[in-house]
Design a protein around this motif. Sequence first.
Motif, PDB file in Angstrom:
ATOM      1  N   ILE A 363     -12.847   9.392 -12.669  1.00  0.00           N
ATOM      2  CA  ILE A 363     -11.970   9.514 -13.839  1.00  0.00           C
ATOM      3  C   ILE A 363     -10.846  10.513 -13.549  1.00  0.00           C
ATOM      4  N   ARG A 364      -9.639  10.120 -13.868  1.00  0.00           N
ATOM      5  CA  ARG A 364      -8.471  10.987 -13.675  1.00  0.00           C
ATOM      6  C   ARG A 364      -8.234  11.882 -14.895  1.00  0.00           C
ATOM      7  N   LEU A 365      -8.265  11.285 -16.056  1.00  0.00           N
ATOM      8  CA  LEU A 365      -8.055  12.015 -17.304  1.00  0.00           C
ATOM      9  C   LEU A 365      -8.586  11.173 -18.455  1.00  0.00           C
ATOM     10  N   THR A 366      -8.824  11.840 -19.569  1.00  0.00           N
ATOM     11  CA  THR A 366      -9.304  11.144 -20.769  1.00  0.00           C
ATOM     12  C   THR A 366      -8.290  11.341 -21.885  1.00  0.00           C
ATOM     13  N   LEU A 367      -7.924  10.242 -22.543  1.00  0.00           N
ATOM     14  CA  LEU A 367      -6.910  10.278 -23.596  1.00  0.00           C
ATOM     15  C   LEU A 367      -7.510   9.871 -24.939  1.00  0.00           C
ATOM     16  N   ASP A 368      -7.024  10.502 -26.016  1.00  0.00           N
ATOM     17  CA  ASP A 368      -7.376  10.085 -27.371  1.00  0.00           C
ATOM     18  C   ASP A 368      -6.546   8.853 -27.730  1.00  0.00           C
ATOM     19  N   PHE A 369      -7.224   7.753 -28.005  1.00  0.00           N
ATOM     20  CA  PHE A 369      -6.571   6.451 -28.189  1.00  0.00           C
ATOM     21  C   PHE A 369      -6.841   5.974 -29.617  1.00  0.00           C
ATOM     22  N   VAL A 370      -5.778   5.860 -30.436  1.00  0.00           N
ATOM     23  CA  VAL A 370      -5.906   5.388 -31.817  1.00  0.00           C
ATOM     24  C   VAL A 370      -5.321   3.984 -31.895  1.00  0.00           C
ATOM     25  N   CYS A 371      -6.117   3.054 -32.403  1.00  0.00           N
ATOM     26  CA  CYS A 371      -5.684   1.644 -32.452  1.00  0.00           C
ATOM     27  C   CYS A 371      -5.649   1.166 -33.898  1.00  0.00           C
ATOM     28  N   ALA A 372      -4.509   0.600 -34.302  1.00  0.00           N
ATOM     29  CA  ALA A 372      -4.361   0.065 -35.658  1.00  0.00           C
ATOM     30  C   ALA A 372      -5.247  -1.166 -35.836  1.00  0.00           C
ATOM     31  N   THR A 373      -5.635  -1.420 -37.074  1.00  0.00           N
ATOM     32  CA  THR A 373      -6.534  -2.548 -37.338  1.00  0.00           C
ATOM     33  C   THR A 373      -6.003  -3.513 -38.389  1.00  0.00           C
ATOM     34  N   TRP A 374      -4.727  -3.322 -38.842  1.00  0.00           N
ATOM     35  CA  TRP A 374      -4.274  -4.187 -39.931  1.00  0.00           C
ATOM     36  C   TRP A 374      -4.017  -5.614 -39.471  1.00  0.00           C
ATOM     37  N   TYR A 375      -3.865  -5.841 -38.165  1.00  0.00           N
ATOM     38  CA  TYR A 375      -3.864  -7.195 -37.620  1.00  0.00           C
ATOM     39  C   TYR A 375      -5.061  -7.317 -36.671  1.00  0.00           C
ATOM     40  N   GLY A 405      -5.986   5.866 -42.716  1.00  0.00           N
ATOM     41  CA  GLY A 405      -6.412   6.768 -41.659  1.00  0.00           C
ATOM     42  C   GLY A 405      -5.420   6.810 -40.507  1.00  0.00           C
ATOM     43  N   MET A 406      -4.837   5.655 -40.230  1.00  0.00           N
ATOM     44  CA  MET A 406      -3.819   5.588 -39.158  1.00  0.00           C
ATOM     45  C   MET A 406      -2.597   6.421 -39.547  1.00  0.00           C
ATOM     46  N   VAL A 407      -2.167   6.299 -40.792  1.00  0.00           N
ATOM     47  CA  VAL A 407      -0.998   7.064 -41.241  1.00  0.00           C
ATOM     48  C   VAL A 407      -1.268   8.563 -41.117  1.00  0.00           C
ATOM     49  N   THR A 408      -2.455   8.991 -41.536  1.00  0.00           N
ATOM     50  CA  THR A 408      -2.774  10.422 -41.486  1.00  0.00           C
ATOM     51  C   THR A 408      -2.854  10.927 -40.049  1.00  0.00           C
ATOM     52  N   ARG A 409      -3.607  10.231 -39.231  1.00  0.00           N
ATOM     53  CA  ARG A 409      -3.854  10.748 -37.886  1.00  0.00           C
ATOM     54  C   ARG A 409      -2.626  10.645 -36.972  1.00  0.00           C
ATOM     55  N   VAL A 410      -1.959   9.493 -37.011  1.00  0.00           N
ATOM     56  CA  VAL A 410      -0.857   9.265 -36.062  1.00  0.00           C
ATOM     57  C   VAL A 410       0.487   9.700 -36.635  1.00  0.00           C
ATOM     58  N   TYR A 411       0.748   9.367 -37.904  1.00  0.00           N
ATOM     59  CA  TYR A 411       2.093   9.571 -38.444  1.00  0.00           C
ATOM     60  C   TYR A 411       2.256  10.856 -39.261  1.00  0.00           C
ATOM     61  N   LYS A 412       1.150  11.558 -39.523  1.00  0.00           N
ATOM     62  CA  LYS A 412       1.251  12.818 -40.261  1.00  0.00           C
ATOM     63  C   LYS A 412       0.772  13.999 -39.403  1.00  0.00           C
ATOM     64  N   ASP A 413      -0.455  13.865 -38.843  1.00  0.00           N
ATOM     65  CA  ASP A 413      -1.018  14.969 -38.059  1.00  0.00           C
ATOM     66  C   ASP A 413      -0.647  14.895 -36.587  1.00  0.00           C
ATOM     67  N   TYR A 414      -0.154  13.758 -36.141  1.00  0.00           N
ATOM     68  CA  TYR A 414       0.196  13.548 -34.728  1.00  0.00           C
ATOM     69  C   TYR A 414      -0.988  13.891 -33.819  1.00  0.00           C
ATOM     70  N   ASP A 415      -2.189  13.512 -34.240  1.00  0.00           N
ATOM     71  CA  ASP A 415      -3.419  13.842 -33.534  1.00  0.00           C
ATOM     72  C   ASP A 415      -3.842  12.659 -32.661  1.00  0.00           C
ATOM     73  N   TYR A 416      -3.179  12.490 -31.542  1.00  0.00           N
ATOM     74  CA  TYR A 416      -3.481  11.379 -30.636  1.00  0.00           C
ATOM     75  C   TYR A 416      -2.739  11.606 -29.327  1.00  0.00           C
ATOM     76  N   ASP A 417      -3.190  10.912 -28.286  1.00  0.00           N
ATOM     77  CA  ASP A 417      -2.427  10.849 -27.030  1.00  0.00           C
ATOM     78  C   ASP A 417      -1.651   9.545 -26.943  1.00  0.00           C
ATOM     79  N   ASN A 422       1.942  -1.908 -34.445  1.00  0.00           N
ATOM     80  CA  ASN A 422       2.942  -2.975 -34.521  1.00  0.00           C
ATOM     81  C   ASN A 422       4.209  -2.460 -35.192  1.00  0.00           C
ATOM     82  N   SER A 423       5.301  -3.141 -34.915  1.00  0.00           N
ATOM     83  CA  SER A 423       6.559  -2.761 -35.561  1.00  0.00           C
ATOM     84  C   SER A 423       7.450  -3.987 -35.679  1.00  0.00           C
ATOM     85  N   ALA A 424       8.360  -3.933 -36.651  1.00  0.00           N
ATOM     86  CA  ALA A 424       9.346  -4.997 -36.834  1.00  0.00           C
ATOM     87  C   ALA A 424      10.703  -4.476 -36.376  1.00  0.00           C
TER      88      ALA A 424
END
Length: 529
Positions: A363-375, A405-417, A422-424
């Motif tokens: 293992i080289r490194l471990t990353l925190d990976f957050v995956c959306a589930t709305w699709y 939960g995605m909004v809080t963790r990724v878009y508010k707390d920026y708690d992820y690697d 998805n985006s339009a």
Amino acid sequence: MTYRIARRSLLLGASSIATLTAFGSRPSLARLGGEITVVHNIEPRSLVGALGGGSTVAEHSAKLHDSLFFHNGTDIEPRLGTEVRNTADALEFTVRLQEGVTWHDGQPFTSADVAFTALEIWKPLSGNVAYRRIASVETPDDLTVVFKMSEPVSPEFFMNSISSGFGQVIPKHIYEGTDYHANPANKAPVGTGPFMFKEWKAGQYLIYERNPRYYRDGFPYADRILYRFEKSEANVAAVLESGEADVSVRNAVPLSDIERLKTMEGLSVTSEGNDAVAGFLHMELNTRREATGKSEVRQAIAHALDMRALIDIVYLGYARPVSGPLPNGSVYRKRGLPAYEFDPAKAEAMLDVAGYPRGANGIRLTLDFVCATWYPATRQAGDVVRQQLSDVGIETNLVTPDFGGMVTRVYKDYDYDIALSNSAHFSDPGLTTFDWYWSKAAIPGVPFRNTMGYMNPELDAAIETALSTGDADARRAAIDKFQDLAVQDLPLIPLAETTIFTVYRSDLQNVADNPQWSQTSWDNVGRDI
């Protein structure tokens, strides 16, 4: 300019954009009409797109609310507005409005409605940079609106903004003094559009009826639009096959059913009508974190991802690779941008150089990976990406929160690697794409805008030039520069541009006749009656 002015138009020189004076008349398809039954697996949360809410809300809102103008992909057509003039310094825009327009409740539509929407809704809520630069709005008479800007706004960008769904107007007499997001009209709108709200039975159906006072003579063609909601994608396909519905949009049917539906008598399937609003699957890389803060690591991750395999496995081939921040169909997309080819060996070499060699456990490194589930497809893509990263020695702590939960963790707390979502993306990058890269666009808690903490002064300058210059060639050069730097720095990796299908009864006419069809009014859709 990226558009032509429709019909009896007049270009007025450097200090103006255009005058649009005619709507044209109803074409020879004079006997189109009837009812359109739409079946979808997603029910909107509200029906007013000016307040935000994403593609589903935009799809419904466009039937009920008009914008000032309409960009049909080639021409800009008049709607509530008939003429736009700007000063040479791009600090003032004057819009002339259509006479004789009324709201669905019979109240007159005036410049006061536009001023209210611009200052109370567009500016604070839309995120559109052109609107954020509105300093004041003057209404010298009922049919004239003067937008005063705090900083120059590219006339081309301003025109594209008020010609899109971002330019829809809502009634001052319904919203003034209320809690805009709690207003009952959000679920029973009063608009100026071709269709009027009739009834909404939650979980079952929505009904819109023809607006008999619509200001565009002869439109809409259809008498009624009925939306039927089916939670299961399989049920959506079954309803179409049985003839109980006329159309489904935005991949409401399972992708595995597309080829079968193509062969069914009476049904047609098209991927046209979506070029101006492309759907991306993308990876956000948090530049605040030690590893993903290094461009070499971000580029190595791009080389580690087999996007073709991901497209085949998750999207059954119904997607396209994308090599830059703009959709394949955008008129601003720069051709020949470098691509990060799938090359695991190169990825591993780059990670070695970046200071992340494989350890004794591989293992080289471990990353925190957050995956959306709305699709569902995004969740499935998360597993594919996780395996591909593991193949080059990057392990991941995968979490799959719901939307909140995605909004809080990724878009508010920026708690992820790294984050997969998805985006339009609209054809004009100023409408959505710039917000992902511009350092000034980030607002904690507001999703879909530079969650990565990315900042490059050179790229910021390119964006700001594209947002403000009145010189079309200079604007295009700035957008080209933006694309070069976005691909070089790679704070966001576009993985795939998904193919979006519409399935419809073959006798339904004028389906997919503009590049953002599902999110437009359908005022010319119908069948022979």
